[in-house]
Structures are given as C-alpha cells and as structure tokens.
Design a protein around this motif. Sequence first.
Motif, PDB file in Angstrom:
ATOM      1  N   ARG A  75       1.195  -1.001  -0.237  1.00 33.75           N
ATOM      2  CA  ARG A  75      -0.352   0.029   0.201  1.00 33.75           C
ATOM      3  C   ARG A  75       0.901   1.231   0.162  1.00 33.75           C
ATOM      4  O   ARG A  75       1.005   2.265  -0.456  1.00 33.75           O
ATOM      5  N   ASN A  76       1.880   1.232   1.008  1.00 37.56           N
ATOM      6  CA  ASN A  76       2.991   2.440   0.649  1.00 37.56           C
ATOM      7  C   ASN A  76       3.445   2.643  -0.472  1.00 37.56           C
ATOM      8  O   ASN A  76       3.745   3.892  -1.001  1.00 37.56           O
ATOM      9  N   ALA A  77       4.032   1.549  -1.193  1.00 39.23           N
ATOM     10  CA  ALA A  77       4.194   1.538  -2.003  1.00 39.23           C
ATOM     11  C   ALA A  77       3.223   1.793  -3.793  1.00 39.23           C
ATOM     12  O   ALA A  77       4.284   3.338  -4.628  1.00 39.23           O
ATOM     13  N   ILE A  78       2.316   1.583  -3.505  1.00 42.58           N
ATOM     14  CA  ILE A  78       1.776   2.311  -4.499  1.00 42.58           C
ATOM     15  C   ILE A  78       1.059   3.710  -4.135  1.00 42.58           C
ATOM     16  O   ILE A  78       1.476   4.477  -5.422  1.00 42.58           O
ATOM     17  N   GLU A  79       0.915   4.320  -3.296  1.00 44.13           N
ATOM     18  CA  GLU A  79       0.251   5.454  -2.637  1.00 44.13           C
ATOM     19  C   GLU A  79       2.396   6.748  -2.660  1.00 44.13           C
ATOM     20  O   GLU A  79       1.785   7.609  -4.099  1.00 44.13           O
ATOM     21  N   ARG A  80       3.279   6.237  -2.259  1.00 40.63           N
ATOM     22  CA  ARG A  80       4.301   7.106  -3.183  1.00 40.63           C
ATOM     23  C   ARG A  80       4.668   6.236  -4.661  1.00 40.63           C
ATOM     24  O   ARG A  80       4.856   7.967  -4.972  1.00 40.63           O
ATOM     25  N   SER A  81       4.107   5.550  -5.789  1.00 39.63           N
ATOM     26  CA  SER A  81       4.317   5.562  -7.293  1.00 39.63           C
ATOM     27  C   SER A  81       3.868   7.125  -7.001  1.00 39.63           C
ATOM     28  O   SER A  81       3.654   7.631  -8.639  1.00 39.63           O
ATOM     29  N   GLY A  82       2.520   6.472  -6.912  1.00 38.43           N
ATOM     30  CA  GLY A  82       1.120   7.569  -8.130  1.00 38.43           C
ATOM     31  C   GLY A  82       0.408   7.046  -9.130  1.00 38.43           C
ATOM     32  O   GLY A  82       0.057   7.761  -9.222  1.00 38.43           O
ATOM     33  N   ILE A  83      -0.036   5.599  -9.450  1.00 34.61           N
ATOM     34  CA  ILE A  83       0.075   5.509 -10.336  1.00 34.61           C
ATOM     35  C   ILE A  83      -1.284   4.392 -10.022  1.00 34.61           C
ATOM     36  O   ILE A  83      -1.648   4.055  -9.057  1.00 34.61           O
ATOM     37  N   ASP A  84      -1.720   4.284 -11.623  1.00 33.92           N
ATOM     38  CA  ASP A  84      -3.251   3.989 -11.759  1.00 33.92           C
ATOM     39  C   ASP A  84      -2.652   1.938 -11.192  1.00 33.92           C
ATOM     40  O   ASP A  84      -1.644   1.569 -12.054  1.00 33.92           O
ATOM     41  N   VAL A  85      -3.804   1.678 -10.209  1.00 36.87           N
ATOM     42  CA  VAL A  85      -2.978   0.144  -9.712  1.00 36.87           C
ATOM     43  C   VAL A  85      -3.666  -0.456 -10.973  1.00 36.87           C
ATOM     44  O   VAL A  85      -2.825  -1.624 -10.479  1.00 36.87           O
ATOM     45  N   ASP A  86      -4.452  -0.168 -11.732  1.00 39.50           N
ATOM     46  CA  ASP A  86      -4.892  -0.972 -12.850  1.00 39.50           C
ATOM     47  C   ASP A  86      -3.895  -1.359 -13.955  1.00 39.50           C
ATOM     48  O   ASP A  86      -4.016  -1.766 -14.546  1.00 39.50           O
ATOM     49  N   ARG A  87      -2.131  -0.866 -13.465  1.00 38.48           N
ATOM     50  CA  ARG A  87      -0.920  -0.799 -14.235  1.00 38.48           C
ATOM     51  C   ARG A  87      -0.171  -1.465 -13.734  1.00 38.48           C
ATOM     52  O   ARG A  87       0.391  -2.596 -14.790  1.00 38.48           O
ATOM     53  N   ILE A  88      -0.962  -2.114 -12.853  1.00 36.47           N
ATOM     54  CA  ILE A  88       0.410  -3.593 -12.358  1.00 36.47           C
ATOM     55  C   ILE A  88      -0.740  -4.670 -13.061  1.00 36.47           C
ATOM     56  O   ILE A  88      -1.948  -5.859 -12.308  1.00 36.47           O
ATOM     57  N   VAL A  89       0.274  -5.821 -13.666  1.00 39.94           N
ATOM     58  CA  VAL A  89      -0.169  -6.812 -14.757  1.00 39.94           C
ATOM     59  C   VAL A  89       0.321  -7.872 -13.910  1.00 39.94           C
ATOM     60  O   VAL A  89      -0.024  -9.087 -14.385  1.00 39.94           O
ATOM     61  N   GLY A  90       1.328  -7.941 -12.950  1.00 40.49           N
ATOM     62  CA  GLY A  90       1.715  -9.033 -11.884  1.00 40.49           C
ATOM     63  C   GLY A  90       1.875  -8.945 -11.394  1.00 40.49           C
ATOM     64  O   GLY A  90       2.981  -7.969 -10.571  1.00 40.49           O
ATOM     65  N   ILE A  91       2.516 -10.339 -10.307  1.00 47.27           N
ATOM     66  CA  ILE A  91       2.977  -9.771  -8.834  1.00 47.27           C
ATOM     67  C   ILE A  91       3.860 -10.895  -8.795  1.00 47.27           C
ATOM     68  O   ILE A  91       3.912 -11.918  -9.086  1.00 47.27           O
ATOM     69  N   GLY A  92       4.939 -10.596  -8.013  1.00 49.76           N
ATOM     70  CA  GLY A  92       5.979 -12.018  -8.229  1.00 49.76           C
ATOM     71  C   GLY A  92       6.385 -11.897  -6.406  1.00 49.76           C
ATOM     72  O   GLY A  92       6.190 -10.879  -5.963  1.00 49.76           O
ATOM     73  N   VAL A  93       6.608 -13.090  -6.799  1.00 50.62           N
ATOM     74  CA  VAL A  93       6.979 -13.840  -4.552  1.00 50.62           C
ATOM     75  C   VAL A  93       9.081 -13.761  -4.271  1.00 50.62           C
ATOM     76  O   VAL A  93       8.646 -15.362  -5.169  1.00 50.62           O
ATOM     77  N   ASP A  94       9.712 -13.098  -3.810  1.00 54.10           N
ATOM     78  CA  ASP A  94      10.774 -14.290  -3.636  1.00 54.10           C
ATOM     79  C   ASP A  94      10.894 -14.470  -2.168  1.00 54.10           C
ATOM     80  O   ASP A  94      10.104 -14.203  -1.277  1.00 54.10           O
ATOM     81  N   PHE A  95      11.555 -15.547  -1.491  1.00 54.96           N
ATOM     82  CA  PHE A  95      11.144 -15.933   0.191  1.00 54.96           C
ATOM     83  C   PHE A  95      12.201 -16.096   0.494  1.00 54.96           C
ATOM     84  O   PHE A  95      13.282 -16.910  -0.289  1.00 54.96           O
ATOM     85  N   THR A  96      12.647 -16.695   1.577  1.00 54.79           N
ATOM     86  CA  THR A  96      14.329 -16.865   2.583  1.00 54.79           C
ATOM     87  C   THR A  96      13.925 -17.912   2.202  1.00 54.79           C
ATOM     88  O   THR A  96      12.553 -18.736   2.667  1.00 54.79           O
ATOM     89  N   SER A  97      14.859 -18.976   2.265  1.00 57.19           N
ATOM     90  CA  SER A  97      14.740 -20.495   2.357  1.00 57.19           C
ATOM     91  C   SER A  97      15.750 -21.363   2.703  1.00 57.19           C
ATOM     92  O   SER A  97      16.716 -20.591   2.298  1.00 57.19           O
ATOM     93  N   CYS A  98      15.420 -22.635   3.535  1.00 66.44           N
ATOM     94  CA  CYS A  98      14.164 -23.118   3.728  1.00 66.44           C
ATOM     95  C   CYS A  98      13.574 -22.347   4.920  1.00 66.44           C
ATOM     96  O   CYS A  98      13.807 -22.693   6.183  1.00 66.44           O
TER      97      CYS A  98
END
Length: 537
Positions: A75-98
């Motif tokens: 939410r903070n990144a969206i607010e800071r960027s000021g972009i229209d959220v409809d431009r976001i087409v994909g979400i990627g996730v990386d995580f500590t492992s294991c």
Amino acid sequence: MTAVNEPVALGLDFGTESVRAVLVDRNGRELAVCESAYRHGQITDTLPTSGAVLPTHFALQNPADWIESAAEATRNAIERSGIDVDRIVGIGVDFTSCTMLPTCVDGTPLCELDRFRQTPLAWPKLWKHHGAIEQTERMNRIAKERNEPFMDRYGGTIGLEWFFPKLLETIDKAPDVAEAAEVWVEAGDWFVWQLVGCDAADLPRSTCQAGYKALWSADSGYASDQYFAAVDARLAEAAREKMPGRMLSPGQSAGPLCGELADRLGLPAGIAVAAATIDAHSAVPGVGEAEPGTLVMVMGTSSCHMLNAIEGKPVDGVAGIVEGGILPGLFGYETGQAAVGDAFAWLLKLLNLDSFEQLGKHAIALPAGAEGVMCLDWMNGCRTPLMDGAVKGAFSGLTLATTPAHMYRALLEASAFGVRWIVDVLREGGIPVQRFVASGGLPHHNPAIVQVYADVLGSEIEVHPSEQGPAIGAAVLGMIAAGESKSGFASVADAARAMAGVPESEKKIVKPNLDDQASYHELYRRYRNLAEAIRTL
C-alpha cells in the motif's frame, strides 16, 4: 506505449527481518520501493504468546507478520508511486529458504490454533533455524548407506537448514504437531497460496524451492518413499500424504490474485501471481544476468552465491544443482555462506561499538593479513563447501596489541576467503566462473567488503546499482506470469535484461589491488589450514 500506461509488476521480497515491495515498469524504472519490518522479527529467544524461553539454535517467525507487512509495504509503494493500480499486471514473490511451516488443509498455520500457540515447533521455522542437527545427521547417514542418487545434486550432503530435516525434527520432538499437520509447505509457497486462494490440492509449489531445499527433481520428484521410510516411517507418510499441490517454475502463473488478499494489499483482484522463488535466486534476473558463468553474490545477513552453467555436473560441497532452477535452459548452482552481515553485526556488538564508519576506515588502512590476526567466519556454521551447521568460528593470532580494527579486517578477509574457496570448488568441478556481480544492501552500505573480496579473488566485481536485486527479480517473474500479451516479454531472460540490466557505460566496477595478490595467495593457504584444524577439533 507511453510511460504512463506501460505495464508494471509488483515484486515482494521477504527477507529475514522485513518484506520489501517494489514497483517496476517494463523498462526497468523503479517507481517505488517500500519496506515493512515484521512486528515480531526473528523469534529466537522467547515465544511471543507465552514468553517461554526457546531452545538454543531455534529461529522462528510469525506468519501473520508476513501478511501484515506485505500489505503495509504494498500500500505504501502504491501511494508513493502515484500510479493507477490497474497498470499492475503481475505479482512476483521471493522468500527466504528453507523457511517452512505446518498448516491445516485450508492453509491455517498450526501456530494460530489455540491448541498449538505455546508449542514452538508449530511455528514456522526460519531458514536459519538450526534445531535439526541430529535429524540432518541421520538423514545423511542413511542416504550415504543407501547410496541415494539424489545426493549427487547436493554435493553429497543434505543441509541442516533444509525442508525434510526440519520436518523430521518436528516428528521427533513434537509428534502431536506432526500428527495434526495436514500440509507441510515452504513459506514462499504458503504466501503464494494465500494470494491465489486455491484448494490445497492445487497449492502452487515452487520447483526452485523444492529443487534446492526439498530433494526434488523434475525427473524423479522427491526422494523415494523407500529412503524416507528407512529414515522414519512417519517421514515417509508425511511426504506421501501431506505435501499436496502442483509444481510450478518461477515465472509460471500460480493463478489470479484472490479478492481477500487483493483487499488487504490494495490491489484489484485478478492480477497474475507468479510461483514463488528463493530470495537469492531471484537476484539473478534481478541484476539482469541471463548468461552462464557469472557468480551473482547476494550479500546480506548471510550470502548466497548463484551461478548458471550450461552443464550440470556433481560438485562436492555445492548445496544444489537444479536444471532450470534459476533460469530456464541452464543449470543453476547454489552456494553460500551462513553468516556475513550477521557476523559483522555480531562483532560490532561484541566490541561495544555503534557503527562501522571509523572501524572500517581503520581496518582498510591495515595491510593485507591484519598484521597476523586471522579469522574463521563460521559463527553460524558453514554452508559451502562443508554443509555443516555444527562447526564453529575462531580468531587466531591475537595479541595484547590487537585492536578492533584488526579483528574487523580479519573478519572481512575471512568472508572473502570463503568466497574464494567456493569459486575454487566450482572451478575444480569443471564449472566456469568468469565474472562477479555483487547485489543486496551490504555491498552498498559496506563498500570495504567489496574491495576486500576483489583483492582476495584477484578479479573485478560489478556492484549492481539497485539494492533491491531479489525484489526486482521477483517483479521480473511477476511480469512474466502476466503473459506476453500484457508484458511484451517472451522469456525471463528478455524481461531480466530490459528491467534490470545496466548499460556498460554505467556499470560500477571495483578493481582489485594487484599489489596484494602474492600476500593473499599465502593468506588464503593459511585460512584453509586453519579451517582444517578447526574442523578437525
């Protein structure tokens, strides 16, 4: 396509202390980066629900923190960027492992049930949880006795931090938790599962996480039922009955973002969600590297050093060799060091100092070799090449004239010698290592370490300008999950070059001090001798 309507991907990078959210457009412009610390951080001393003291070597986390921090950072990144959220087409996730946890069939972590709130092994075990020493030894002994073929992919050793030793630890030490568990899952896969909201039967499991940390391969699946049964019948049952789901490569679509998590994150439902990847592996596309022969050093609390190669060859001491594990069409080699930033922070605390600023200046002013002080940086065990979490660190050559700067210089050099050992192991195994790229926050916040690494390796090191290599890599994978029609990219390599590559004229290169080469050759030999002595003890 103009800048205001270019597609954007969200990368979520789950680290040891916090999650970072980065918004990146298809041309590599970082529109916003926001970080949110986990409310409970690393749970290493006491259980937050009861205050009960945890055993030595325990490192846990609270899964609710992952959701809360991801929502806040996004939410903070969206607010800071000021972009229209409809431009976001994909979400990627990386995580500590294991990092892994037991859940109910609907995904509820067992630690959230009243019955298990006070049971430490019902909580997610963080990557650095080292409670499974006896279980790891047992699994290794039986695998070697049976000459299990999967051992060739892991340098002949199952790691202390991996999935099945941690599962077996729970079976041995908290059998009620193990019995109640309906699903065992990597934390990265669990988070993606929450994002897409599917049934357990369709749980999206990452081939990257499974390949490097859970004895899985595309050819044969997990280790055999016969092997698991030889270790413990309950382990075999868990592997058969409690690991549902479908295997997906990083960048493959795990499904659309579900309504519940869309509301939490402040995003429209239906956005493509990529299968998870390991944080260090994500940094390879995150620094724009798509060719074999480049060692990408992801430097943080610990370090992972990732290499792509054309061939897959067994290499003793290498923690994982997975075809397509990092990028499609190449064999991904994972190596690493168990304590880097953690070790520096430990020394600073031990010396009762507030910052590295003056200490670093004095340390770099010392000659190579820290005037006889030498360190073995196994404060959290040794990953590559020993794969032994039980070995201990050491300082030698201390005198009454030794200063904090001597100890810090020796620790920096020990870390660099560890990388050189990793490179030697790879090259001796016939795997080319031609270039070095440093990523993560540590190279930017502690430039002294990059210079010492360059001096010890006798090679130039490129420092990627972004401190968010894994997060950018996750965004690259999110863009690919959206599909070519929305992203314009046909492959991970194409997206990585466009979104994270650095023009030749803008690359920051740290050059080695060649005057120290002879000294470091001899010092490295002494480091290896010290390592053998401490290992023998």
